[in-house]
Write a protein that holds these residues in place. Structure first.
Motif, PDB file in Angstrom:
ATOM      1  N   ASN A 278      26.839  -5.480  17.578  1.00  0.00           N
ATOM      2  CA  ASN A 278      25.612  -6.195  17.281  1.00  0.00           C
ATOM      3  C   ASN A 278      25.843  -7.691  17.341  1.00  0.00           C
TER       4      ASN A 278
ATOM      5  N   ASP B 259      22.232  -8.592  12.879  1.00  0.00           N
ATOM      6  CA  ASP B 259      21.758  -7.465  12.086  1.00  0.00           C
ATOM      7  C   ASP B 259      21.246  -8.076  10.792  1.00  0.00           C
TER       8      ASP B 259
ATOM      9  N   ASN C 218      18.391  -7.991   7.429  1.00  0.00           N
ATOM     10  CA  ASN C 218      17.493  -7.194   6.612  1.00  0.00           C
ATOM     11  C   ASN C 218      17.052  -8.048   5.428  1.00  0.00           C
TER      12      ASN C 218
ATOM     13  N   TYR D  51      13.499  -5.741   9.149  1.00  0.00           N
ATOM     14  CA  TYR D  51      14.835  -5.471   9.678  1.00  0.00           C
ATOM     15  C   TYR D  51      14.859  -5.929  11.121  1.00  0.00           C
TER      16      TYR D  51
ATOM     17  N   ASN E  38      17.426  -6.168  14.549  1.00  0.00           N
ATOM     18  CA  ASN E  38      18.676  -5.798  15.190  1.00  0.00           C
ATOM     19  C   ASN E  38      18.658  -6.335  16.607  1.00  0.00           C
TER      20      ASN E  38
ATOM     21  N   ALA F  91      21.279  -6.461  19.893  1.00  0.00           N
ATOM     22  CA  ALA F  91      22.542  -5.887  20.360  1.00  0.00           C
ATOM     23  C   ALA F  91      22.789  -6.237  21.813  1.00  0.00           C
TER      24      ALA F  91
ATOM     25  N   GLY G 144      16.503  -6.282  21.555  1.00  0.00           N
ATOM     26  CA  GLY G 144      16.242  -6.524  20.147  1.00  0.00           C
ATOM     27  C   GLY G 144      15.040  -5.764  19.639  1.00  0.00           C
TER      28      GLY G 144
END
Length: 116
Positions: free
Chosen positions: A1, A4, A6, A16, A18, A20, A92
């Protein structure tokens, strides 16, 4: 990642994010959206229902797809607003989770991302 992230509000609404590295080069935004939504709706431990078909929107200065999903688990219904994006070297997803009566919190979380 690469990222990341949250965060939650006192009310229980959460966001949240993310981001990557892209594992499959040349994946399109439509293909990435289908993968994410396909994984959600195929879960067996909870019921995920696509409430709003994915549509292309401008968000955070980039082209994204946006979709709304309801999740029912153990008598509780939550909603998740998804924003998915694809860049040349990474993908994402931003997910905002909220319950009925928390639309203002959801909108505040989304506005916070949109402003940055």
């Amino acid at each position: 990642n690469i990222i990341d992230f949250n965060a939650s509000m006192e009310s229980g609404a959460s966001v949240y994010m993310n981001v990557a590295q892209m594992l499959t080069h040349d994946i399109t935004l439509e293909e990435y959206t289908q993968v994410i939504l396909g994984e959600l709706t195929s879960m067996t431990d909870m019921t995920c229902t696509l409430l709003e078909e994915a549509k292309v929107v401008q968000f955070m200065g980039r082209e994204c797809t946006e979709a709304l999903v309801s999740i029912e688990m153990e008598g509780i219904t939550l909603y998740q607003k998804y924003f998915m994006f694809v860049e040349p070297t990474y993908t994402g997803t931003i997910t905002v989770t909220y319950a009925d009566g928390m639309e203002a919190e959801k909108d505040a979380l989304i506005a916070g991302f949109a402003a940055n």
